[in-house]
Write a protein that holds these residues in place. Structure first.
Motif, PDB file in Angstrom:
ATOM      1  N   THR A  65       0.876  -1.120  -0.027  1.00  0.00           N
ATOM      2  CA  THR A  65       0.109  -0.054  -0.086  1.00  0.00           C
ATOM      3  C   THR A  65       0.802   1.416  -0.050  1.00  0.00           C
ATOM      4  OG1 THR A  65      -0.184  -0.246   2.411  1.00  0.00           O
ATOM      5  CG2 THR A  65      -1.875  -1.138   1.060  1.00  0.00           C
ATOM      6  N   MET A  66       2.144   1.400   0.397  1.00  0.00           N
ATOM      7  CA  MET A  66       2.953   2.393   0.325  1.00  0.00           C
ATOM      8  C   MET A  66       4.398   1.765   0.068  1.00  0.00           C
ATOM      9  SD  MET A  66       2.911   3.401   4.163  1.00  0.00           S
ATOM     10  CE  MET A  66       1.143   3.926   4.122  1.00  0.00           C
ATOM     11  N   ALA A  67       5.239   2.857  -0.456  1.00  0.00           N
ATOM     12  CA  ALA A  67       6.579   2.563  -0.644  1.00  0.00           C
ATOM     13  C   ALA A  67       7.562   2.560   0.676  1.00  0.00           C
ATOM     14  CB  ALA A  67       7.346   3.488  -1.537  1.00  0.00           C
ATOM     15  N   SER A  68       8.732   1.903   0.689  1.00  0.00           N
ATOM     16  CA  SER A  68       9.478   1.705   1.637  1.00  0.00           C
ATOM     17  C   SER A  68      10.037   3.228   1.899  1.00  0.00           C
ATOM     18  CB  SER A  68      10.669   0.651   1.489  1.00  0.00           C
ATOM     19  OG  SER A  68       9.841  -0.416   1.361  1.00  0.00           O
ATOM     20  N   THR A  69      10.749   3.452   2.888  1.00  0.00           N
ATOM     21  CA  THR A  69      11.703   4.589   3.247  1.00  0.00           C
ATOM     22  C   THR A  69      12.701   3.895   4.122  1.00  0.00           C
ATOM     23  OG1 THR A  69      10.622   5.381   5.201  1.00  0.00           O
ATOM     24  CG2 THR A  69       9.884   6.147   3.124  1.00  0.00           C
ATOM     25  N   GLU A  70      13.849   4.745   4.465  1.00  0.00           N
ATOM     26  CA  GLU A  70      15.030   4.018   5.105  1.00  0.00           C
ATOM     27  C   GLU A  70      14.516   4.060   6.583  1.00  0.00           C
ATOM     28  OE1 GLU A  70      18.570   6.563   5.225  1.00  0.00           O
ATOM     29  OE2 GLU A  70      18.829   6.365   2.982  1.00  0.00           O
ATOM     30  N   MET A  71      13.561   4.985   7.159  1.00  0.00           N
ATOM     31  CA  MET A  71      13.002   4.890   8.599  1.00  0.00           C
ATOM     32  C   MET A  71      11.810   4.171   8.667  1.00  0.00           C
ATOM     33  SD  MET A  71      15.000   6.761   9.974  1.00  0.00           S
ATOM     34  CE  MET A  71      14.520   6.863  11.655  1.00  0.00           C
ATOM     35  N   GLU A  72      11.080   3.714   7.542  1.00  0.00           N
ATOM     36  CA  GLU A  72      10.023   2.769   7.709  1.00  0.00           C
ATOM     37  C   GLU A  72      10.042   1.743   6.612  1.00  0.00           C
ATOM     38  OE1 GLU A  72       6.718   6.315   8.879  1.00  0.00           O
ATOM     39  OE2 GLU A  72       7.053   6.124   6.732  1.00  0.00           O
ATOM     40  N   PRO A  73      10.580   0.546   6.913  1.00  0.00           N
ATOM     41  CA  PRO A  73      11.074  -0.582   6.000  1.00  0.00           C
ATOM     42  C   PRO A  73       9.889  -1.381   5.987  1.00  0.00           C
ATOM     43  CG  PRO A  73      12.185  -1.118   8.004  1.00  0.00           C
ATOM     44  CD  PRO A  73      11.658   0.391   8.103  1.00  0.00           C
ATOM     45  N   TRP A  74       9.856  -2.391   4.938  1.00  0.00           N
ATOM     46  CA  TRP A  74       9.023  -3.327   4.912  1.00  0.00           C
ATOM     47  C   TRP A  74       9.748  -4.784   5.130  1.00  0.00           C
ATOM     48  CZ3 TRP A  74       3.805  -3.879   4.074  1.00  0.00           C
ATOM     49  CH2 TRP A  74       3.065  -2.892   3.820  1.00  0.00           C
ATOM     50  N   THR A  75       9.137  -5.510   5.844  1.00  0.00           N
ATOM     51  CA  THR A  75       9.605  -6.961   6.022  1.00  0.00           C
ATOM     52  C   THR A  75       8.676  -7.905   5.444  1.00  0.00           C
ATOM     53  OG1 THR A  75       8.777  -7.118   8.233  1.00  0.00           O
ATOM     54  CG2 THR A  75      11.207  -6.300   7.801  1.00  0.00           C
ATOM     55  N   ILE A  76       9.027  -9.272   5.130  1.00  0.00           N
ATOM     56  CA  ILE A  76       8.250 -10.320   4.645  1.00  0.00           C
ATOM     57  C   ILE A  76       8.646 -11.487   5.743  1.00  0.00           C
ATOM     58  CG2 ILE A  76       7.696 -12.239   3.118  1.00  0.00           C
ATOM     59  CD1 ILE A  76       7.946 -10.153   0.923  1.00  0.00           C
ATOM     60  N   THR A  77       7.835 -12.064   6.340  1.00  0.00           N
ATOM     61  CA  THR A  77       8.301 -13.276   7.432  1.00  0.00           C
ATOM     62  C   THR A  77       7.480 -14.508   6.657  1.00  0.00           C
ATOM     63  OG1 THR A  77       8.195 -11.913   9.293  1.00  0.00           O
ATOM     64  CG2 THR A  77       7.690 -14.265   9.511  1.00  0.00           C
ATOM     65  N   LEU A  78       8.196 -15.293   6.165  1.00  0.00           N
ATOM     66  CA  LEU A  78       7.832 -16.492   5.395  1.00  0.00           C
ATOM     67  C   LEU A  78       7.869 -17.634   6.554  1.00  0.00           C
ATOM     68  CD1 LEU A  78       6.830 -17.488   2.684  1.00  0.00           C
ATOM     69  CD2 LEU A  78       9.126 -18.420   2.401  1.00  0.00           C
ATOM     70  N   ASN A  79       6.524 -18.185   6.828  1.00  0.00           N
ATOM     71  CA  ASN A  79       6.276 -19.298   7.930  1.00  0.00           C
ATOM     72  C   ASN A  79       6.124 -20.649   6.720  1.00  0.00           C
ATOM     73  OD1 ASN A  79       6.150 -17.900  10.086  1.00  0.00           O
ATOM     74  ND2 ASN A  79       4.142 -17.303   9.522  1.00  0.00           N
ATOM     75  N   VAL A  80       6.985 -21.391   7.012  1.00  0.00           N
ATOM     76  CA  VAL A  80       7.264 -22.653   6.255  1.00  0.00           C
ATOM     77  C   VAL A  80       6.922 -24.061   7.150  1.00  0.00           C
ATOM     78  CG1 VAL A  80       8.527 -24.151   4.593  1.00  0.00           C
ATOM     79  CG2 VAL A  80       8.910 -21.717   4.514  1.00  0.00           C
ATOM     80  N   THR A  81       5.882 -24.686   6.547  1.00  0.00           N
ATOM     81  CA  THR A  81       5.293 -25.625   7.423  1.00  0.00           C
ATOM     82  C   THR A  81       5.568 -26.891   6.802  1.00  0.00           C
ATOM     83  OG1 THR A  81       3.670 -24.411   8.622  1.00  0.00           O
ATOM     84  CG2 THR A  81       3.594 -26.907   8.732  1.00  0.00           C
ATOM     85  N   GLN A  82       6.738 -28.020   7.240  1.00  0.00           N
ATOM     86  CA  GLN A  82       6.727 -29.116   6.473  1.00  0.00           C
ATOM     87  C   GLN A  82       6.602 -30.360   7.605  1.00  0.00           C
ATOM     88  OE1 GLN A  82      10.767 -29.881   5.372  1.00  0.00           O
ATOM     89  NE2 GLN A  82       9.925 -31.274   3.797  1.00  0.00           N
ATOM     90  N   GLY A  83       5.264 -30.905   7.339  1.00  0.00           N
ATOM     91  CA  GLY A  83       4.920 -32.156   8.222  1.00  0.00           C
ATOM     92  C   GLY A  83       4.611 -31.185   9.748  1.00  0.00           C
ATOM     93  N   SER A  84       5.305 -31.657  10.660  1.00  0.00           N
ATOM     94  CA  SER A  84       5.206 -30.897  12.033  1.00  0.00           C
ATOM     95  C   SER A  84       6.083 -29.810  12.180  1.00  0.00           C
ATOM     96  CB  SER A  84       4.899 -32.182  13.308  1.00  0.00           C
ATOM     97  OG  SER A  84       6.219 -32.617  13.153  1.00  0.00           O
ATOM     98  N   THR A  85       6.813 -29.612  11.164  1.00  0.00           N
ATOM     99  CA  THR A  85       7.956 -28.577  11.496  1.00  0.00           C
ATOM    100  C   THR A  85       7.820 -27.408  11.113  1.00  0.00           C
ATOM    101  OG1 THR A  85       9.708 -30.654  11.593  1.00  0.00           O
ATOM    102  CG2 THR A  85      10.516 -28.212  11.292  1.00  0.00           C
ATOM    103  N   LEU A  86       7.863 -26.444  11.838  1.00  0.00           N
ATOM    104  CA  LEU A  86       7.554 -24.941  11.373  1.00  0.00           C
ATOM    105  C   LEU A  86       8.926 -24.010  11.539  1.00  0.00           C
ATOM    106  CD1 LEU A  86       5.892 -22.359  10.548  1.00  0.00           C
ATOM    107  CD2 LEU A  86       5.575 -22.146  13.037  1.00  0.00           C
ATOM    108  N   ARG A  87       9.434 -23.479  10.217  1.00  0.00           N
ATOM    109  CA  ARG A  87      10.456 -22.888  10.052  1.00  0.00           C
ATOM    110  C   ARG A  87       9.864 -21.257   9.700  1.00  0.00           C
ATOM    111  NH1 ARG A  87      11.856 -27.730   7.956  1.00  0.00           N
ATOM    112  NH2 ARG A  87      13.541 -28.833   8.684  1.00  0.00           N
ATOM    113  N   THR A  88      10.601 -20.323  10.333  1.00  0.00           N
ATOM    114  CA  THR A  88      10.447 -18.924  10.076  1.00  0.00           C
ATOM    115  C   THR A  88      11.733 -18.315   9.436  1.00  0.00           C
ATOM    116  OG1 THR A  88       8.516 -19.032  11.612  1.00  0.00           O
ATOM    117  CG2 THR A  88       9.433 -16.979  10.836  1.00  0.00           C
ATOM    118  N   ILE A  89      11.423 -17.237   8.226  1.00  0.00           N
ATOM    119  CA  ILE A  89      12.325 -16.765   7.905  1.00  0.00           C
ATOM    120  C   ILE A  89      11.791 -15.200   7.638  1.00  0.00           C
ATOM    121  CG2 ILE A  89      13.984 -16.403   5.830  1.00  0.00           C
ATOM    122  CD1 ILE A  89      13.231 -19.438   5.156  1.00  0.00           C
TER     123      ILE A  89
END
Length: 227
Positions: A65-89
């Motif tokens: 909805t808006m562009a990044s700035t140096e003071m206001e960055p975007w992040t993406i957290t990716l939750n990867v579930t494989q079987g019973s294992t959850l990994r987060t990046i």
């Protein structure tokens, strides 16, 4: 490619570094977040699905909805579930401002806040173009609901050519699942086009946008294309 304001197709590939191979069967959930000076918020996303033709690739959509700035960055957290294992990046990304308007964030006459983003056309042509968009309602800063059964009326105009319109346009209506709005956009010549919009709810009540008249040359919500 580059992350930009508006709708983005996002592709994912997950590798098991210990076994040096790609993970072909996992559930992926992306959580984008913008860290602002005094608050943080999310943004609308589509579910991530595996591509049948490319089994090591997953695909989803994010509307920034808006562009990044140096003071206001975007992040993406990716939750990867494989079987019973959850990994987060979590990765910080840069989102740039789109050159043309492909996104409208507005408050409707019903008091709800909506996000309307154009998905296609990416490369307009002279003649009839398939046009698609997505419409979400904001529930809170991290929750957005797909809105079905609305109608988005279109009135494309060329401001530099006497604000003339074009014939045979088909308004945007939702598909059976409501997650994509589709219509037909007729562009009669190259140049800059302003696609004026009016959003009606399922009861055909106008929520946002204005008719184009001799006194009013543009709607308060619109898309832009130029080719």
């Amino acid at each position: 490619g580059t992350f930009k304001t508006g709708y983005n197709d996002v592709y994912y590939r997950v590798k098991d570094s210990a076994q040096n191979k790609y993970i072909l069967a996992a559930d992926l959930v992306a959580v984008p977040e913008m860290q602002m000076m005094s608050m943080s918020h999310g943004t609308p996303t589509n579910s991530i699905t595996k591509l049948v033709e490319r089994p090591n690739l997953y695909r989803g959509g994010i509307i920034f909805t808006m562009a990044s700035t140096e003071m206001e960055p975007w992040t993406i957290t990716l939750n990867v579930t494989q079987g019973s294992t959850l990994r987060t990046i979590t990765s910080e990304i840069n989102v740039v401002q789109s050159a043309k308007r492909n996104l409208n964030v507005f408050q409707g006459e019903d008091g709800n806040r909506y996000i309307l983003a154009m998905v296609k056309p990416l490369a307009p042509i002279i003649g009839q173009n398939d046009i698609t968009a997505q419409l979400f309602k904001r529930v809170d800063g991290y929750t957005y609901e797909i809105v079905p059964n609305f109608t988005v009326k279109m009135d494309p105009r060329m401001p530099s050519m006497g604000n003339h319109s074009s014939p045979n346009n088909v308004n945007l209506t939702s598909n059976n699942t409501g997650d994509l709005y589709s219509g037909k956009l007729n562009l009669t010549m190259t140049g800059y086009w302003k696609i004026n919009l009016m959003v009606f709810n399922a009861a055909n009540e106008l929520l946002k946008g204005e008719e184009i008249t001799s006194e009013n040359e543009g709607s308060s919500i619109f898309f832009e294309v130029e080719f």
